[in-house]
Design a protein around this motif. Structure first.
Motif, PDB file in Angstrom:
ATOM      1  N   GLN A  62      49.488  13.263  51.150  1.00 20.89           N
ATOM      2  CA  GLN A  62      50.648  13.551  51.987  1.00 20.89           C
ATOM      3  C   GLN A  62      51.277  14.907  51.709  1.00 20.89           C
ATOM      4  OE1 GLN A  62      53.357  10.270  51.401  1.00 20.89           O
ATOM      5  NE2 GLN A  62      51.839   8.725  51.958  1.00 20.89           N
ATOM      6  N   ALA A  63      51.127  15.429  50.496  1.00 16.04           N
ATOM      7  CA  ALA A  63      51.907  16.605  50.124  1.00 16.04           C
ATOM      8  C   ALA A  63      51.101  17.832  49.746  1.00 16.04           C
ATOM      9  CB  ALA A  63      52.849  16.245  48.948  1.00 16.04           C
ATOM     10  N   ASN A  64      49.789  17.706  49.524  1.00 16.51           N
ATOM     11  CA  ASN A  64      49.024  18.887  49.134  1.00 16.51           C
ATOM     12  C   ASN A  64      48.934  19.864  50.303  1.00 16.51           C
ATOM     13  OD1 ASN A  64      46.158  20.346  48.994  1.00 16.51           O
ATOM     14  ND2 ASN A  64      46.856  19.943  46.911  1.00 16.51           N
ATOM     15  N   PRO A  65      49.412  21.109  50.158  1.00 19.26           N
ATOM     16  CA  PRO A  65      49.441  22.044  51.292  1.00 19.26           C
ATOM     17  C   PRO A  65      48.060  22.381  51.843  1.00 19.26           C
ATOM     18  CG  PRO A  65      50.855  22.809  49.495  1.00 19.26           C
ATOM     19  CD  PRO A  65      50.042  21.680  48.958  1.00 19.26           C
ATOM     20  N   ALA A  66      47.086  22.583  50.975  1.00 21.79           N
ATOM     21  CA  ALA A  66      45.744  22.937  51.446  1.00 21.79           C
ATOM     22  C   ALA A  66      45.152  21.811  52.290  1.00 21.79           C
ATOM     23  CB  ALA A  66      44.838  23.252  50.263  1.00 21.79           C
ATOM     24  N   LEU A  67      45.358  20.569  51.867  1.00 20.55           N
ATOM     25  CA  LEU A  67      44.832  19.441  52.616  1.00 20.55           C
ATOM     26  C   LEU A  67      45.547  19.281  53.951  1.00 20.55           C
ATOM     27  CD1 LEU A  67      42.853  17.131  52.631  1.00 20.55           C
ATOM     28  CD2 LEU A  67      44.536  15.721  51.445  1.00 20.55           C
ATOM     29  N   GLN A  68      46.854  19.470  53.960  1.00 22.42           N
ATOM     30  CA  GLN A  68      47.601  19.396  55.217  1.00 22.42           C
ATOM     31  C   GLN A  68      47.112  20.460  56.199  1.00 22.42           C
ATOM     32  OE1 GLN A  68      51.626  19.716  53.594  1.00 22.42           O
ATOM     33  NE2 GLN A  68      52.012  17.597  54.146  1.00 22.42           N
ATOM     34  N   ARG A  69      46.784  21.630  55.684  1.00 25.35           N
ATOM     35  CA  ARG A  69      46.350  22.724  56.553  1.00 25.35           C
ATOM     36  C   ARG A  69      45.017  22.396  57.237  1.00 25.35           C
ATOM     37  NH1 ARG A  69      46.639  26.253  53.036  1.00 25.35           N
ATOM     38  NH2 ARG A  69      44.448  26.530  52.482  1.00 25.35           N
TER      39      ARG A  69
ATOM     40  N   GLU B  36      50.947  20.380  40.437  1.00 25.19           N
ATOM     41  CA  GLU B  36      50.666  21.337  41.509  1.00 25.19           C
ATOM     42  C   GLU B  36      49.610  20.781  42.465  1.00 25.19           C
ATOM     43  OE1 GLU B  36      49.238  26.000  42.123  1.00 25.19           O
ATOM     44  OE2 GLU B  36      49.249  25.073  40.143  1.00 25.19           O
ATOM     45  N   MET B  37      48.597  20.110  41.940  1.00 22.79           N
ATOM     46  CA  MET B  37      47.580  19.499  42.797  1.00 22.79           C
ATOM     47  C   MET B  37      48.190  18.465  43.730  1.00 22.79           C
ATOM     48  SD  MET B  37      44.403  18.943  40.150  1.00 22.79           S
ATOM     49  CE  MET B  37      43.343  18.297  41.430  1.00 22.79           C
ATOM     50  N   LEU B  38      49.226  17.782  43.268  1.00 20.41           N
ATOM     51  CA  LEU B  38      49.884  16.768  44.092  1.00 20.41           C
ATOM     52  C   LEU B  38      50.876  17.379  45.070  1.00 20.41           C
ATOM     53  CD1 LEU B  38      50.568  13.868  41.551  1.00 20.41           C
ATOM     54  CD2 LEU B  38      48.508  14.409  42.833  1.00 20.41           C
ATOM     55  N   GLY B  39      51.084  18.700  44.966  1.00 23.05           N
ATOM     56  CA  GLY B  39      52.006  19.362  45.877  1.00 23.05           C
ATOM     57  C   GLY B  39      53.462  19.111  45.545  1.00 23.05           C
ATOM     58  N   ARG B  40      53.775  18.964  44.264  1.00 21.32           N
ATOM     59  CA  ARG B  40      55.167  18.727  43.882  1.00 21.32           C
ATOM     60  C   ARG B  40      55.564  19.649  42.738  1.00 21.32           C
ATOM     61  NH1 ARG B  40      55.186  12.710  41.078  1.00 21.32           N
ATOM     62  NH2 ARG B  40      53.830  13.167  39.302  1.00 21.32           N
TER      63      ARG B  40
ATOM     64  N   THR C  23      57.904  17.924  37.275  1.00 18.91           N
ATOM     65  CA  THR C  23      58.158  16.516  37.583  1.00 18.91           C
ATOM     66  C   THR C  23      57.663  15.635  36.438  1.00 18.91           C
ATOM     67  OG1 THR C  23      57.897  16.973  39.940  1.00 18.91           O
ATOM     68  CG2 THR C  23      57.773  14.670  39.236  1.00 18.91           C
ATOM     69  N   PRO C  24      58.530  14.814  35.846  1.00 20.95           N
ATOM     70  CA  PRO C  24      58.085  13.986  34.711  1.00 20.95           C
ATOM     71  C   PRO C  24      57.287  12.777  35.194  1.00 20.95           C
ATOM     72  CG  PRO C  24      60.393  13.553  35.201  1.00 20.95           C
ATOM     73  CD  PRO C  24      59.968  14.663  36.123  1.00 20.95           C
ATOM     74  N   PHE C  25      56.315  12.370  34.417  1.00 19.67           N
ATOM     75  CA  PHE C  25      55.521  11.179  34.716  1.00 19.67           C
ATOM     76  C   PHE C  25      54.706  10.837  33.481  1.00 19.67           C
ATOM     77  CE2 PHE C  25      52.656  14.660  35.520  1.00 19.67           C
ATOM     78  CZ  PHE C  25      51.406  14.192  35.135  1.00 19.67           C
ATOM     79  N   ARG C  26      54.197   9.641  33.477  1.00 22.23           N
ATOM     80  CA  ARG C  26      53.257   9.228  32.437  1.00 22.23           C
ATOM     81  C   ARG C  26      52.077   8.537  33.097  1.00 22.23           C
ATOM     82  NH1 ARG C  26      53.937   3.662  31.048  1.00 22.23           N
ATOM     83  NH2 ARG C  26      55.814   2.760  31.988  1.00 22.23           N
ATOM     84  N   THR C  27      50.943   8.630  32.458  1.00 22.87           N
ATOM     85  CA  THR C  27      49.722   8.030  32.982  1.00 22.87           C
ATOM     86  C   THR C  27      49.464   6.702  32.272  1.00 22.87           C
ATOM     87  OG1 THR C  27      48.349   9.174  31.353  1.00 22.87           O
ATOM     88  CG2 THR C  27      48.761  10.305  33.450  1.00 22.87           C
ATOM     89  N   ILE C  28      48.475   5.986  32.764  1.00 20.10           N
ATOM     90  CA  ILE C  28      48.032   4.804  32.025  1.00 20.10           C
ATOM     91  C   ILE C  28      47.422   5.258  30.706  1.00 20.10           C
ATOM     92  CG2 ILE C  28      47.657   3.473  34.129  1.00 20.10           C
ATOM     93  CD1 ILE C  28      44.689   4.091  33.893  1.00 20.10           C
ATOM     94  N   ASP C  29      47.257   4.352  29.769  1.00 17.46           N
ATOM     95  CA  ASP C  29      46.815   4.754  28.431  1.00 17.46           C
ATOM     96  C   ASP C  29      45.376   4.354  28.122  1.00 17.46           C
ATOM     97  OD1 ASP C  29      47.177   2.069  28.327  1.00 17.46           O
ATOM     98  OD2 ASP C  29      48.774   2.099  26.816  1.00 17.46           O
ATOM     99  N   THR C  30      44.644   3.878  29.129  1.00 15.27           N
ATOM    100  CA  THR C  30      43.259   3.486  28.897  1.00 15.27           C
ATOM    101  C   THR C  30      42.363   4.042  30.004  1.00 15.27           C
ATOM    102  OG1 THR C  30      43.601   1.396  30.080  1.00 15.27           O
ATOM    103  CG2 THR C  30      43.860   1.358  27.678  1.00 15.27           C
ATOM    104  N   ILE C  31      41.101   4.224  29.669  1.00 18.49           N
ATOM    105  CA  ILE C  31      40.086   4.635  30.642  1.00 18.49           C
ATOM    106  C   ILE C  31      39.072   3.499  30.746  1.00 18.49           C
ATOM    107  CG2 ILE C  31      38.268   6.291  31.188  1.00 18.49           C
ATOM    108  CD1 ILE C  31      39.771   8.405  29.668  1.00 18.49           C
TER     109      ILE C  31
END
Length: 439
Positions: free
Chosen positions: A41-48, A225-229, A233-241
């Protein structure tokens, strides 16, 4: 080995890790599905690229191909003021007009419809549809690449977080080693050099952790930046692969044939080239147009022979146009279209072979990385046991500080290799899904 001492060693190694995880949990959790949705929804290159695809879809219309009739309306009004002096044979006195006005209103409706041009209109319409599909496939290909990159970057952050936990555990073990060295030194069982070595190694581990923090911060900003934000912006990921070990080569090959966007784009390009040939070949035929029109004229004049005139007229008919000679341009264009079609066939073949090669290579890497994960898990269990034994031997003075450091480094490398192997296996799985058109 004393159980209480072993428990204290393990607890010291992981207390910093749990503290770090508690701090991270204060940030909002960002799952992979949420990250992919934000990128869509937010990546500029993809929107273009999707805007370009929407333009191509708008152009794929019957009217753009000339299938629909054309209806135009024209209207005009003009006036003039003139001074005239007219001498007639029947009247010896001249007729003089000053400021004589003339007003004229013209309006008309024109209808034109091409009813036959060698079916070139239909070929043009199908070419526009195929072009729209080609552009849409290119947009899907761009989206698949971006979303796969987002997924790989997401699990790279998970890997970096796990490596940070490994480095924090290493620091904790080095702190325990320093504590033991200082205790032995105070009891006269070790030299000052042993304490200094423990302190130097601890500082090196802390420096490695700080450098890793810098890398992690940079990667988090790049991911935002890849997410277009905003990069902060703070966030955390899951802790397992968790790696899906059920992918099969046969199922992936079938998925590539059905839904790979690169293959779809090559197929659409081949279709465009075929319709272009038909469109140009239609120019060999004459073009027949139906025409009809209605006109209205109203004239008012204060001088001259006619004072007022109104005209209503309706006209109809057909026109035939046939290009007898154009300097061999049509022949040249048809030949170029044939060459373009052959090039599109070769591109289709090349794309198919390239996808098959990429799928085979990526699947082989995927299977090898799964085997590597299993091997590194076994190595890690052995390395952890070695550290516990080495710490106890170091307390008893049966091994030197250098030997303990070697065992500690082996544990660090085993943990990092396992984390990297899981990440590489997951990245290979993601690339396989990208080839299969799953994004």
């Amino acid at each position: 080995m004393n159980n209480s001492m072993r428990w204290r060693t393990v607890a010291a190694a992981w207390v910093a890790v749990w503290g770090s995880l508690s701090l991270a949990k204060a940030q909002p959790l960002l799952t992979l599905d949420e990250a992919l949705s934000i990128a869509r929804q937010a990546n500029p290159a993809l929107q273009r690229v999707w805007l370009v695809a929407e333009q191509a879809e708008n152009n794929a219309a019957p009217g753009a191909a000339g299938l629909l009739p054309q209806l135009s309306l024209s209207m005009g009004w003009n006036g003039s003021v003139a001074n005239t002096r007219q001498q007639f044979l029947t009247n010896p006195e001249p007729v003089i007009r000053k400021g004589a006005q003339t007003r004229q209103l013209n309006s008309g409706v024109q209808f034109r419809w091409t009813v036959f041009d060698g079916l070139g209109q239909w070929a043009r319409y199908e070419r526009l549809l195929a072009t729209s599909e080609q552009v849409a496939s290119a947009a899907k290909e761009t989206q698949a690449t971006l979303l796969a990159d987002v997924a790989v970057a997401y699990y790279n952050l998970v890997r970096l977080e796990q490596q940070r936990a490994v480095l924090e555990a290493t620091v904790a073990i080095s702190e325990e080693r320093l504590r033991i060295a200082e205790m032995r030194y105070s009891l006269g069982a070790a030299s000052r050099l042993e304490v200094s070595r423990a302190q130097v190694d601890l500082n090196a581990d802390r420096a490695a952790l700080l450098r890793h923090e810098v890398l992690l911060a940079q990667q988090r900003a790049a991911f935002n930046e890849m997410l277009g934000r905003d990069p902060e912006t703070p966030f955390r990921t899951i802790d397992t692969i968790v790696v899906d070990e059920t992918l099969t080569l046969e199922a992936l090959q079938e998925a590539v044939r059905r839904q790979n966007p690169s293959l779809q784009r090559a197929q659409a390009a081949l279709t465009v080239a075929a319709h272009t040939q038909r469109e140009l070949a239609a120019q060999r035929w004459p073009q027949v147009d139906l025409v009809a029109g209605y006109g209205y004229t109203n004239l008012n004049s204060e001088s001259g022979f006619m004072q007022q005139s109104r005209t209503h007229n309706f006209n109809y008919g057909f026109s035939l146009t046939f290009n007898l000679f154009d300097g061999f341009n049509r022949k040249r264009q048809i030949e170029n279209a044939r060459l373009s079609y052959q090039a599109a066939q070769l591109q289709m073949q090349e794309t198919t072979q390239a996808l098959q090669t990429a799928l085979t290579q990526q699947y082989a890497a995927y299977r090898h990385y799964l085997a590597l994960v299993q091997l590194e898990q076994e190595n890690l269990e052995a390395a952890r046991l070695n550290v516990e034994v080495a710490l106890e031997q170091f307390r008893l003075g049966t091994i030197t500080s250098v030997e303990l450091r070697e065992v500690q480094q082996a544990l660090l490398q085993a943990e990092e290799r396992l984390v990297s192997a899981r990440y590489e296996a997951k990245a290979a799985e993601i690339r396989l899904r990208q080839l299969a058109g799953a994004f």
